[in-house]
Design a protein around this motif. Structure first.
Motif, PDB file in Angstrom:
ATOM      1  N   TYR A 204       0.685  -1.276  -0.008  1.00 16.57           N
ATOM      2  CA  TYR A 204      -0.141   0.209  -0.069  1.00 16.57           C
ATOM      3  C   TYR A 204       0.885   1.208  -0.177  1.00 16.57           C
ATOM      4  O   TYR A 204       0.778   2.083  -0.682  1.00 16.57           O
ATOM      5  N   LYS A 205       2.113   1.177   0.906  1.00 14.97           N
ATOM      6  CA  LYS A 205       2.902   2.393   0.744  1.00 14.97           C
ATOM      7  C   LYS A 205       3.576   2.546  -0.329  1.00 14.97           C
ATOM      8  O   LYS A 205       3.745   3.888  -0.889  1.00 14.97           O
ATOM      9  N   ALA A 206       4.066   1.453  -0.913  1.00 15.70           N
ATOM     10  CA  ALA A 206       4.577   1.281  -2.251  1.00 15.70           C
ATOM     11  C   ALA A 206       3.957   2.048  -3.425  1.00 15.70           C
ATOM     12  O   ALA A 206       4.423   2.888  -4.116  1.00 15.70           O
ATOM     13  N   ASN A 207       2.839   1.607  -3.509  1.00 17.07           N
ATOM     14  CA  ASN A 207       1.764   1.998  -4.549  1.00 17.07           C
ATOM     15  C   ASN A 207       1.498   3.556  -4.333  1.00 17.07           C
ATOM     16  O   ASN A 207       1.553   4.174  -5.211  1.00 17.07           O
ATOM     17  N   THR A 208       1.328   4.118  -2.986  1.00 16.32           N
ATOM     18  CA  THR A 208       0.992   5.336  -2.657  1.00 16.32           C
ATOM     19  C   THR A 208       2.254   6.175  -3.176  1.00 16.32           C
ATOM     20  O   THR A 208       1.993   7.545  -3.795  1.00 16.32           O
ATOM     21  N   ALA A 209       3.453   5.852  -2.765  1.00 18.20           N
ATOM     22  CA  ALA A 209       4.614   6.493  -3.189  1.00 18.20           C
ATOM     23  C   ALA A 209       4.719   6.775  -4.588  1.00 18.20           C
ATOM     24  O   ALA A 209       5.089   7.518  -5.259  1.00 18.20           O
ATOM     25  N   ALA A 210       4.358   5.453  -5.354  1.00 18.40           N
ATOM     26  CA  ALA A 210       4.530   5.481  -6.950  1.00 18.40           C
ATOM     27  C   ALA A 210       3.511   6.351  -7.520  1.00 18.40           C
ATOM     28  O   ALA A 210       3.999   7.249  -8.322  1.00 18.40           O
ATOM     29  N   LYS A 211       2.369   6.644  -6.953  1.00 21.18           N
ATOM     30  CA  LYS A 211       1.531   7.324  -7.480  1.00 21.18           C
ATOM     31  C   LYS A 211       1.905   8.926  -7.306  1.00 21.18           C
ATOM     32  O   LYS A 211       1.637   9.824  -7.935  1.00 21.18           O
ATOM     33  N   GLU A 212       2.273   9.280  -6.044  1.00 24.64           N
ATOM     34  CA  GLU A 212       2.886  10.604  -5.845  1.00 24.64           C
ATOM     35  C   GLU A 212       3.989  10.864  -6.865  1.00 24.64           C
ATOM     36  O   GLU A 212       4.107  12.037  -7.146  1.00 24.64           O
TER      37      GLU A 212
END
Length: 180
Positions: free
Chosen positions: A39-47
């Motif tokens: 979830y954190k990796a996905n959020t970071a990638a989106k940012e």
């Protein structure tokens, strides 16, 4: 989309002969930890994608401003016009090179994130298949247990009937014949 807190806070109804509560809670904690990382990796990638997209927009905006500057320069004298064109061409080429690099880097990042997403999907599918297999195995064990219990019940019933039959026959035989 589920959040790690959704997984962590999920509760199940307790029933007799159910799964080990401790094992289920341990497993849910493992899922929660893994899911939180993803979830954190996905959020970071989106940012990161949003940031790169903003940078591309900024360079496009700069390119538009440079085009306007060229028009103003054309209205000036021939010498100023020539100098402005040369400078603008250099700046545009630099901006295009930078924009192309940013777009290329963004495309690579999107491809990387997509690949990671597909890996996660495959991992989830493998996990789902393992869970289904485990549940099917447990169901088979329960079916075998039910069949054994059924067979045992039938044997007990048959023995009870045989004992009752022998008892009935014994009651009919006089005491003298039983002794002899």
């Amino acid at each position: 989309m589920l959040t790690p807190q959704d997984i962590e806070n999920k509760t199940f109804k307790r029933e007799m002969r159910g799964y080990s509560v401790e094992e289920v809670e341990d497993f849910l904690r493992e899922i929660c930890d893994s899911y939180e990382e993803l979830y954190k990796a996905n959020t970071a990638a989106k940012e990161r994608i949003a940031m790169l997209s903003d940078a591309v927009k900024q360079y496009k905006s700069m390119e538009d401003m440079l085009q306007n500057a060229l028009k103003v320069a054309e209205n000036s004298g021939e010498e100023i016009k020539q100098n402005a064109r040369e400078k603008a061409d250099v700046i545009i080429k630099d901006a295009e090179t930078k924009a192309a690099k940013i777009i290329d880097d963004s495309a690579k990042e999107v491809t990387k994130v997509s690949y990671q997403y597909e890996q996660v999907k495959r991992s989830v599918e493998v996990f789902r298949a393992k869970v289904v297999s485990l549940l099917n195995t447990q169901l088979d064990i329960l079916k075998e247990y039910s069949a054994i219990v059924s067979d045992t019940d039938a044997q007990l019933e048959e023995q009870t009937e045989n004992t009752a039959d022998i008892t009935d026959r014994m009651a009919v035989i006089p005491d003298e014949e039983r002794k002899g």
